[in-house]
Design a protein around this motif. Structure first.
Motif, PDB file in Angstrom:
ATOM      1  N   LEU A   7     -10.869   4.467  -4.780  1.00  0.00           N
ATOM      2  CA  LEU A   7     -10.841   4.448  -3.320  1.00  0.00           C
ATOM      3  C   LEU A   7      -9.666   5.284  -2.831  1.00  0.00           C
ATOM      4  N   CYS A   8      -9.973   6.448  -2.246  1.00  0.00           N
ATOM      5  CA  CYS A   8      -8.958   7.346  -1.692  1.00  0.00           C
ATOM      6  C   CYS A   8      -9.090   7.408  -0.176  1.00  0.00           C
ATOM      7  N   SER A  28      -7.775  -1.067   0.818  1.00  0.00           N
ATOM      8  CA  SER A  28      -7.463   0.357   0.710  1.00  0.00           C
ATOM      9  C   SER A  28      -7.352   0.998   2.085  1.00  0.00           C
ATOM     10  N   VAL A  38      -3.145   7.160  -6.259  1.00  0.00           N
ATOM     11  CA  VAL A  38      -4.388   6.514  -6.675  1.00  0.00           C
ATOM     12  C   VAL A  38      -5.043   7.289  -7.810  1.00  0.00           C
ATOM     13  N   HIS A  61      -7.714   0.725  -6.377  1.00  0.00           N
ATOM     14  CA  HIS A  61      -7.397   0.996  -4.977  1.00  0.00           C
ATOM     15  C   HIS A  61      -5.953   0.618  -4.677  1.00  0.00           C
ATOM     16  N   GLU A  71      -4.111   2.785   3.412  1.00  0.00           N
ATOM     17  CA  GLU A  71      -4.181   4.182   3.848  1.00  0.00           C
ATOM     18  C   GLU A  71      -3.530   4.355   5.215  1.00  0.00           C
ATOM     19  N   ILE A 108     -12.199  -2.282  -0.375  1.00  0.00           N
ATOM     20  CA  ILE A 108     -12.267  -1.208   0.625  1.00  0.00           C
ATOM     21  C   ILE A 108     -11.387  -1.540   1.814  1.00  0.00           C
TER      22      ILE A 108
END
Length: 296
Positions: free
Chosen positions: A83-84, A232, A97, A170, A236, A229
């Motif tokens: 997960l980026c 992450s 990551v 993540h 982010e 998600i």
């Protein structure tokens, strides 16, 4: 001089506009991170309910084999979901990551599922084999749909008997400036972590126990992906918020330098005007004295 001063003043105006953009992006990132973290309790509560249902369903199954209906894999392979970030201005978020993902490679084959287009370039630099990719979410509301897509792709590969192990990797929100990356094992699914209820009566079901457990395991994996998600996405935006704070500091330093330059140029312009006026006055006074001497 006036042209250079006007150029510096124009740059000061542009930097003020940039400061407004940076502040707005920082505020948006902070709001999105807080929103994502506020939804984690609901996701974990859903996972808890599915886990309780798995515990109930385990009362119905008395076999020695793992209660799943997937075929045996024909290769010793690992599937890693990375997960980026989808958008920029996150500093070294993607690098951390991807570097953690690169450490997952071993003697056996490894396939990577990459989420977030910003990580594609970094993954290519580390020579990671990307078997499938998708865009990362831009809003918290998009998390369930993305988790559903990843679950479908994961089970396509599991049903084909390709990987023996699957995990998701993540970043998680971190109060410090360090980016913390974690991994969660999705497959093989460990049913032993779910406790069976103490009541003696098993639940009434309409599905065979093995089929029921397989479906509940898929739902639990879906909940795990939703949580990963969301975490992450929050991390982010935390990274973006820190990047905007650093950018704002640089903007302020640039602005201070431009204001100082503007003041210096303005002072030089004023000094030049004074010198020019003094020269004109001096020339006028000299001319008057010369005329008076000529008349006398």
């Amino acid at each position: 001089m006036s042209n250079k001063l006007s150029e510096v003043q124009g740059r000061i105006s542009s930097v003020h506009e940039l400061e407004s953009v940076v502040s707005a992006m920082r505020g948006i990132a902070a709001a999105r991170s807080l929103e994502a973290q506020s939804r984690l309790d609901a996701i974990r509560a859903c996972a808890g309910m599915v886990g309780a249902a798995i515990g109930d369903a385990l009362m119905l199954d008395h076999g020695d084999d793992k209660p799943d209906e997937l075929p045996k894999p024909f290769s010793d392979a690992t599937l890693v979901i990375i997960l980026c970030a989808e958008q920029g201005f996150v500093g070294t978020f993607n690098e951390h990551v991807i570097e953690s993902a690169a450490q997952c490679t071993g003697p056996h084959s490894t396939e990577f599922l990459l989420i977030g287009n910003r990580g594609a370039g970094v993954a290519a630099e580390h020579a990671l084999t990307i078997g499938w990719s998708a865009a990362m979410v831009a809003h918290a509301d998009e998390v369930p749909a993305l988790a559903d897509r990843i679950t479908e792709v994961l089970y396509e590969r599991l049903n084909a008997g390709r990987p023996t192990r699957a995990l998701v990797l993540h970043a998680i929100p971190n109060p410090s400036e360090a980016i913390e990356v974690v991994q969660s094992i999705l497959w093989p699914f460990d049913f032993r972590r779910f406790s069976r209820p103490v009541h003696a009566d098993p639940p009434l079901v309409t599905l065979p126990p093995r089929r029921l457990l397989a479906l509940l395991a898929e739902e639990y994996i879906y909940a795990q992906l939703c949580e990963a998600i969301m975490l992450s996405f929050a991390a982010e935006n935390e990274a973006r918020m820190r990047a905007m704070i650093a950018a704002r500091t640089n903007v302020h330093n640039t602005l201070d330098g431009l204001i100082g330059e503007s003041r210096r140029l303005r002072q030089e312009e004023i000094t030049s005007e004074i010198v020019e006026l003094s020269s004109v006055s001096l020339a006028a006074g000299t001319g008057n004295r010369a005329r008076r001497f000529a008349k006398s």
